[in-house]
Structures are given as structure tokens and as C-alpha cells.
Design an enzyme around this catalytic site. Structure first.
Site, PDB file in Angstrom:
ATOM      1  N   GLY B 331      -1.528   5.116  -1.762  1.00  0.00           N
ATOM      2  CA  GLY B 331      -2.715   4.268  -1.692  1.00  0.00           C
ATOM      3  C   GLY B 331      -2.406   2.828  -2.085  1.00  0.00           C
ATOM      4  O   GLY B 331      -2.767   1.886  -1.373  1.00  0.00           O
ATOM      5  N   TRP B 333       0.448   1.381  -2.014  1.00  0.00           N
ATOM      6  CA  TRP B 333       1.329   0.787  -1.014  1.00  0.00           C
ATOM      7  C   TRP B 333       0.503   0.193   0.140  1.00  0.00           C
ATOM      8  O   TRP B 333       0.836  -0.858   0.670  1.00  0.00           O
ATOM      9  CB  TRP B 333       2.313   1.832  -0.498  1.00  0.00           C
ATOM     10  CG  TRP B 333       3.031   1.414   0.753  1.00  0.00           C
ATOM     11  CD1 TRP B 333       4.067   0.530   0.838  1.00  0.00           C
ATOM     12  CD2 TRP B 333       2.749   1.830   2.083  1.00  0.00           C
ATOM     13  NE1 TRP B 333       4.442   0.383   2.148  1.00  0.00           N
ATOM     14  CE2 TRP B 333       3.655   1.160   2.941  1.00  0.00           C
ATOM     15  CE3 TRP B 333       1.816   2.710   2.654  1.00  0.00           C
ATOM     16  CZ2 TRP B 333       3.649   1.351   4.324  1.00  0.00           C
ATOM     17  CZ3 TRP B 333       1.824   2.891   4.019  1.00  0.00           C
ATOM     18  CH2 TRP B 333       2.729   2.217   4.847  1.00  0.00           C
ATOM     19  N   HIS B 334      -0.574   0.866   0.521  1.00  0.00           N
ATOM     20  CA  HIS B 334      -1.415   0.330   1.592  1.00  0.00           C
ATOM     21  C   HIS B 334      -2.045  -0.997   1.197  1.00  0.00           C
ATOM     22  O   HIS B 334      -2.297  -1.850   2.048  1.00  0.00           O
ATOM     23  CB  HIS B 334      -2.521   1.325   1.958  1.00  0.00           C
ATOM     24  CG  HIS B 334      -2.085   2.382   2.915  1.00  0.00           C
ATOM     25  ND1 HIS B 334      -1.917   3.696   2.547  1.00  0.00           N
ATOM     26  CD2 HIS B 334      -1.761   2.332   4.221  1.00  0.00           C
ATOM     27  CE1 HIS B 334      -1.513   4.395   3.605  1.00  0.00           C
ATOM     28  NE2 HIS B 334      -1.411   3.595   4.625  1.00  0.00           N
ATOM     29  N   GLY B 335      -2.345  -1.167  -0.084  1.00  0.00           N
ATOM     30  CA  GLY B 335      -2.946  -2.421  -0.528  1.00  0.00           C
ATOM     31  C   GLY B 335      -3.749  -2.202  -1.790  1.00  0.00           C
ATOM     32  O   GLY B 335      -4.212  -1.100  -2.050  1.00  0.00           O
TER      33      GLY B 335
END
Lengths: 78, 404
Positions: B331, B333-335
Site C-alpha cells: 500500500g 509503495w503505491h503512494g
């Protein structure tokens, strides 16, 4: 020490299945070994056979049946 | 000079495939023209960044590549002589640092300064280098080959959004030319992938996106009337789920097709994910190269560390914790937004819950029925749960609630 007997015993401990009659059954595809069970198996193999099992970059195609696990462990034992 | 965004329009394929003809002819005759391959890769990367609005990103990519080159080279050299945890963790942290800073800027922290570090593909390139550092730590990668490293890092077909390959696997393919029969098979697969990809991305995803925008508009009109929830959010979720799959799977098919033409068998990314019987199976079928990367480098290492040192005795507690860590890291890593993190949390909880259910089922084997009907129910349930998590993931709820 008999590698095959040891591997079978560890797989039985981890998955609850006796694989002695299904040495070529794919343990990942059949769902017997998930990631958690794989790590448990590797740890057990490490301490039993005094080898260093590869966690990352575990080439699953070399570890997906009981026969292949026996072969991989034998190779790691040198 | 034209500006060419990867796989964005049909012209791109014409230019790229033409440029790849000499390479393909060479591979057919059992020769791999490495210099030519590198030049084509670099040229098409250059064409992504060659206009004013992208040139800053191009510079960031160059600086980023040098940074990772030095880190991986330095670490592998160090690892030959010594192997301490401290140095490993420090190197890994430095490797993640650029994307961490870019994510901070995405969340509005030090925005102006740090956004300069970002470029198309940074999140995917990070997997390549950090993966190598971990493999070096484990002794799976022993030597540093500067040219092979750069071919791997800057492999153009998968630069922008994966699939995520592993160095050892890539290097095996890239060192030789495939057998002729095998290469002909690969070309056949490439053609199939290209046409399926066209249908997915340029037709189905195109219309799914239109309906997604339409339903967003309907939901927003409810929002403007002050409603906290809207029935329109339901079709928003499903149309986004369709759009995301066909867009991303289509893109992945393109990336694989171009890889195959170049004689590199990058790993597949999707395998009928919406037919999964449970959430674990879903992650074995959805964005597979990412979830396998996380499985091998986050989940399994975490579990290994905890079980080996016996920090927690109960195996179920360890795996539950590992699911949450794994999905939350994904999560993040996605932003750094509430909806990506919540999305990770939901999937962590679902994976842990799924294990609880499987243990319960095993204990009460004789009492719980298992047949075609229950399997069908499981597929339907998994699908709807995934759509719910995609409603969170798509970020529309943020607009709906907080930016009305």
C-alpha cells in the site's frame, strides 16, 4: 542419515500429509505448501541437514515435489 | 523528434517493431546483437523524455540509474569480503530512498523540491535494484557485471510498469540467443499478446473508462447535494475494476510481447484473476510479478526471520502479522495516501481472515460442505470483495468525501 526419510518426515510435520506414495506430486499446485509452510520446511531442513536454504530466489521449480526437494537438499549438502 | 509514451498509441508499435527487426533477425539466426539491443532500448527511453514537459524526468532517470549502479556495485563488492546486517540494511535503505522521497512529495511534503526526483517507471525500477541487493545478501547474486546490470535496469519493454523481472532470471535469457524453435514459439506468443492487448487496452478498457467517468459524475452530483453515500458508488467500483484489469492486463501483454520479440521471457502478470476462489488465489493471479516479488522478498523473509529467531512462537500469529506487513508495504509503495494504505490493510486482513477460515474448515471437515456450488459462491464472494477494495484503491472516495 537418510535424506529421503528426513524430508518426508519434515513435509509430514509441515503439511500434515504423508507424501511417501506421491513423491512427484506438485506441492505448490496442490496447495499443500504455501509460503508460510515453505519457510517452515526450509527452516526444518536447515537445522536437520545443516544446510543453508535459499529463502529469496527459491527456484520453486527445483522444490515443487518431494523428489526434487530430496535432490535439492542432497545437492546443498555437497 | 517525436515524443513517444510507451504503448500509448498504435504508432508506437510500428516504430518499435520496425526498430526491433534487426534484433529479431539476429535472434532467429542464433545471434544476440547486444549493442544494438542496448541502443534501441536507450533510444526508446530517450523518446519518452525528449520533450520539454518530460526532460526533467529524463535527467532524474539518469541520476537515479547512476545512484543504483553505485549502490549495487558497492554492495556486491563488499559482500564478497564481509556480510553484516547493518551494511545490508543501510544499502537497502539508500536504494529505497529516492522512491521514498518521491512518495513524500506525492503526499504534499516538500513537494516542489522532491518531485524533481520522480520519473515514469521509478517505482518499478526500485524493485529491480533492491531485489538485486537482497539476492546479493543471500548469495544468489555473486558478481557484478556492469553491462548486464544496465541492460537489466534499463530494459525498455518493462520500464514504465513492469512486469517485474528478477536479475538472475533475466541474465540467463539475456546472455544467449534462444533456440530457433523456441524463438519461433515466442514470436507466435508475441503476436497473440499484441492482438489480445489491443482488444483489452484500446477497446475494452477504453469503454470501461468512459463508463467509470460517467458513474463518477453521477456520484458527484449526489455529493454536491450533501449526501455521504451514493448508490452510484457501486457502479463506480465495478466499472473501475473492469477498467483497471483490462488497461493493466492489456499493457502487460504489450510489455511481454515486446520482451518476447527481444528474446527475453519476462514473467506473466495476470492469469484470470476474477475467477479466483479466495483472496490468496487472487494474489497468485493478479499483478503476479508484483505479488510474487512481495511474497519472496517481504512475506517469506519476514516469516523466516521471525521463526528462525523465535521472536514469536505461534506460527499463526507470525503469518497474520506477515500478511499485514506485506500488504501495508505494498500500500505504501503505491503512494502515501489514506486510500492506498487502507487498500493494503483490507487485503492484509482478508488474507489473514482467509487463513483463519481454512484452519476452521480443516478442523470441521465433515460438517462443512465442499462442492461446485460452494466453490462458485467463493468465486463470487472473492470478486465482490476485490471490487470493494478497488473502490478504495481508485481514490474516488477521496474526491467524493473530501474534495466536493
Amino acid at each position: 542419515m537418510d535424506v529421503k526419510a528426513g524430508v518426508l518426515e519434515i513435509i509430514k510435520d509441515v503439511t500434515g500429509e504423508d507424501m511417501s506414495n506421491q513423491m512427484d506430486e506438485n506441492l505448490f499446485d496442490s496447495g499443500l505448501l504455501d509460503s508460510m509452510a515453505t519457510v517452515e520446511m526450509l527452516l526444518a531442513l536447515e537445522s536437520r541437514f545443516n544446510i543453508q536454504a535459499p529463502v529469496s530466489e527459491l527456484a520453486r521449480e527445483d522444490w515443487d515435489t518431494t523428489n526434487k526437494i530430496v535432490a535439492s537438499v542432497t545437492a546443498l549438502m555437497g | 523528434m517525436p515524443n513517444l509514451q510507451p504503448y500509448a498509441d498504435p504508432n508506437y508499435f510500428v516504430y518499435l517493431l520496425l526498430a526491433l527487426v534487426p534484433l529479431a533477425v539476429g535472434l532467429y539466426f542464433g545471434k544476440r546483437f547486444v549493442t544494438y539491443e542496448v541502443l534501441v532500448s536507450l533510444a526508446f527511453i530517450f523518446l519518452i523524455f525528449d520533450d520539454k514537459s518530460h526532460s526533467g524526468q529524463g535527467l532524474a532517470l539518469i541520476i537515479y540509474s547512476i545512484w543504483q549502479f553505485l549502490l549495487v556495485w558497492g554492495y556486491i563488492t563488499y559482500r564478497k569480503k564481509q556480510n553484516t546486517g547493518m551494511v545490508f540494511y543501510a544499502t537497502a535503505a539508500l536504494s529505497i530512498l529516492p522512491i521514498f522521497l518521491v512518495r513524500l512529495s506525492g503526499a504534499g511534503i516538500f513537494h516542489a523540491q522532491l518531485s524533481l526526483l520522480g520519473f515514469l517507471g521509478i517505482s518499478y525500477l526500485t524493485f529491480r535494484s533492491i531485489g538485486m541487493i537482497i539476492e546479493a545478501r543471500d548469495g544468489a547474486v555473486k558478481d557484478f557485471h556492469p553491462v548486464m546490470f544496465l541492460r537489466f535496469m534499463l530494459f525498455m519493454p518493462t520500464l514504465s510498469s513492469g512486469p517485474i523481472d528478477r536479475y538472475s532470471r533475466f541474465a540467463k535469457d539475456a546472455a544467449v540467443a534462444p533456440e530457433r524453435e523456441h524463438y519461433i514459439d515466442l514470436l507466435g506468443k508475441a503476436v497473440k499478446n499484441l492482438f489480445l492487448g489491443f482488444a483489452y487496452k484500446f477497446i475494452i478498457a477504453h469503454y470501461a473508462e468512459m463508463t467509470y467517468h460517467y458513474f463518477q459524475g453521477m456520484a458527484m452530483s449526489d455529493a454536491h447535494h450533501g449526501m455521504l453515500l451514493s448508490w452510484w458508488l457501486i457502479p463506480v467500483a465495478y466499472s473501475y475494476g473492469m477498467y483497471l484489469f483490462f488497461d493493466f492486463a492489456g499493457y502487460s501483454l504489450f510489455a511481454l510481447a515486446i520482451s518476447y520479440v527481444m528474446g527475453i521471457e519476462s514473467p506473466i502478470n495476470f492469469n484470470k484473476p476474477y475467477g479466483a476462489k479466495n483472496i490468496k488465489e487472487f494474489w497468485n493471479r493478479w499483478h503476479m510479478s508484483l505479488s510474487f516479488w512481495f511474497r519472496d522478498f517481504v512475506f517469506m523473509r519476514f516469516v523466516f526471520l521471525f521463526l528462525k529467531h523465535k521472536w514469536i512462537k505461534n506460527r499463526n500469529t507470525v503469518s497474520t502479522l506477515a500478511y499485514f506487513v506485506n500488504m501495508l508495504v505494498m500500500g505504501f509503495w503505491h503512494g502515501l495516501t489514506w486510500y492506498y494504505i487502507l487498500y493494503g490493510f483490507m487485503h492484509g486482513a482478508a488474507l489473514a481472515g482467509n487463513d483463519v477460515w481454512i484452519r476452521f474448515k480443516r478442523k470441521h471437515k465433515d460438517k462443512i460442505p465442499h462442492n461446485k456450488f460452494t466453490e462458485g459462491f467463493a468465486v463470487v464472494l472473492t470478486f465482490h470483495f476485490v471490487m470493494l477494495t478497488f473502490l478504495v484503491f481508485c481514490g474516488f472516495l477521496d474526491t467524493f468525501w473530501f474534495h466536493r
